[in-house]
Motif scaffolding. Sequence first.
Motif, PDB file in Angstrom:
ATOM      1  N   ARG A   2       0.828  -1.198   0.000  1.00  0.00           N
ATOM      2  CA  ARG A   2       0.000   0.000   0.000  1.00  0.00           C
ATOM      3  C   ARG A   2       0.865   1.252   0.000  1.00  0.00           C
ATOM      4  N   PRO A   3       0.402   2.292  -0.710  1.00  0.00           N
ATOM      5  CA  PRO A   3       1.135   3.555  -0.645  1.00  0.00           C
ATOM      6  C   PRO A   3       1.031   4.157   0.750  1.00  0.00           C
ATOM      7  N   ALA A   4       2.098   4.814   1.183  1.00  0.00           N
ATOM      8  CA  ALA A   4       2.100   5.428   2.514  1.00  0.00           C
ATOM      9  C   ALA A   4       1.165   6.625   2.535  1.00  0.00           C
ATOM     10  N   GLY A   5       0.487   6.828   3.661  1.00  0.00           N
ATOM     11  CA  GLY A   5      -0.377   7.990   3.819  1.00  0.00           C
ATOM     12  C   GLY A   5      -1.806   7.788   3.358  1.00  0.00           C
ATOM     13  N   HIS A   6      -2.116   6.646   2.770  1.00  0.00           N
ATOM     14  CA  HIS A   6      -3.487   6.390   2.315  1.00  0.00           C
ATOM     15  C   HIS A   6      -4.223   5.564   3.364  1.00  0.00           C
ATOM     16  N   PRO A   7      -5.540   5.814   3.532  1.00  0.00           N
ATOM     17  CA  PRO A   7      -6.293   5.004   4.499  1.00  0.00           C
ATOM     18  C   PRO A   7      -6.351   3.554   4.050  1.00  0.00           C
ATOM     19  N   HIS A   8      -6.461   2.668   5.005  1.00  0.00           N
ATOM     20  CA  HIS A   8      -6.515   1.233   4.711  1.00  0.00           C
ATOM     21  C   HIS A   8      -7.845   0.885   4.066  1.00  0.00           C
ATOM     22  N   ASP A   9      -7.775   0.001   3.077  1.00  0.00           N
ATOM     23  CA  ASP A   9      -8.980  -0.434   2.389  1.00  0.00           C
ATOM     24  C   ASP A   9      -9.605  -1.644   3.066  1.00  0.00           C
ATOM     25  N   ASP A  10      -8.870  -2.286   3.955  1.00  0.00           N
ATOM     26  CA  ASP A  10      -9.347  -3.522   4.569  1.00  0.00           C
ATOM     27  C   ASP A  10      -9.177  -3.462   6.090  1.00  0.00           C
ATOM     28  N   PRO A  11     -10.079  -2.749   6.789  1.00  0.00           N
ATOM     29  CA  PRO A  11      -9.929  -2.656   8.239  1.00  0.00           C
ATOM     30  C   PRO A  11     -10.068  -4.007   8.945  1.00  0.00           C
ATOM     31  N   ASP A  14      -6.786  -5.694   8.851  1.00  0.00           N
ATOM     32  CA  ASP A  14      -5.864  -5.113   9.834  1.00  0.00           C
ATOM     33  C   ASP A  14      -6.116  -5.691  11.223  1.00  0.00           C
ATOM     34  N   VAL A  15      -7.369  -5.837  11.581  1.00  0.00           N
ATOM     35  CA  VAL A  15      -7.712  -6.402  12.893  1.00  0.00           C
ATOM     36  C   VAL A  15      -7.208  -7.844  12.994  1.00  0.00           C
ATOM     37  N   VAL A  16      -7.402  -8.600  11.932  1.00  0.00           N
ATOM     38  CA  VAL A  16      -6.964 -10.000  11.943  1.00  0.00           C
ATOM     39  C   VAL A  16      -5.439 -10.075  12.018  1.00  0.00           C
ATOM     40  N   ARG A  17      -4.739  -9.185  11.320  1.00  0.00           N
ATOM     41  CA  ARG A  17      -3.272  -9.188  11.390  1.00  0.00           C
ATOM     42  C   ARG A  17      -2.775  -8.867  12.804  1.00  0.00           C
ATOM     43  N   TRP A  18      -3.404  -7.896  13.448  1.00  0.00           N
ATOM     44  CA  TRP A  18      -3.015  -7.564  14.828  1.00  0.00           C
ATOM     45  C   TRP A  18      -3.334  -8.719  15.771  1.00  0.00           C
ATOM     46  N   ALA A  19      -4.448  -9.392  15.543  1.00  0.00           N
ATOM     47  CA  ALA A  19      -4.801 -10.536  16.390  1.00  0.00           C
ATOM     48  C   ALA A  19      -3.795 -11.668  16.202  1.00  0.00           C
ATOM     49  N   ALA A  20      -3.382 -11.904  14.963  1.00  0.00           N
ATOM     50  CA  ALA A  20      -2.385 -12.947  14.710  1.00  0.00           C
ATOM     51  C   ALA A  20      -1.053 -12.593  15.373  1.00  0.00           C
ATOM     52  N   ARG A  55     -12.431 -13.683  12.707  1.00  0.00           N
ATOM     53  CA  ARG A  55     -12.155 -13.440  11.290  1.00  0.00           C
ATOM     54  C   ARG A  55     -13.345 -13.870  10.441  1.00  0.00           C
ATOM     55  N   ILE A  56     -13.897 -15.018  10.744  1.00  0.00           N
ATOM     56  CA  ILE A  56     -15.067 -15.510   9.999  1.00  0.00           C
ATOM     57  C   ILE A  56     -16.240 -14.544  10.156  1.00  0.00           C
ATOM     58  N   LEU A  57     -16.490 -14.101  11.385  1.00  0.00           N
ATOM     59  CA  LEU A  57     -17.598 -13.166  11.624  1.00  0.00           C
ATOM     60  C   LEU A  57     -17.369 -11.822  10.943  1.00  0.00           C
TER      61      LEU A  57
END
Length: 106
Positions: A2-11, A14-20, A55-57
């Motif tokens: 992703r380009p820096a400074g742009h909002p995330h397209d997949d929140p 992001d939550v699943v990555r932090w949980a992992a 993640r499923i939910l």
Amino acid sequence: MRPAGHPHDDPAGDVVRWAAFSCMLVPVVLVVYGTSFGGAAVATAGLLAVTAACRILLRHSEKTRRAAARVSVEEPLPPAHRGRHSRVGAGMRRGCRGSGPVSPQD
């Protein structure tokens, strides 16, 4: 990437990555602070199960939200319901109890 400074397209992603990340970090911390490897493994298994269920939910919720947004764009909205006390008609004003036409003195 992703380009820096742009909002995330997949929140949700992001939550699943932090949980992992947390699933990997928590057992290390538990072992460092004296928990047995077996206890840390059980904690890891529990965290992985909860993360997988979340993640499923999240994915299901995203699909439902996208489908609802697609339907709302395709179909026009029904006329708004004004409610019991919001009726407006000829000769009727808010607070006026008379059934006849409104006079200038009202």
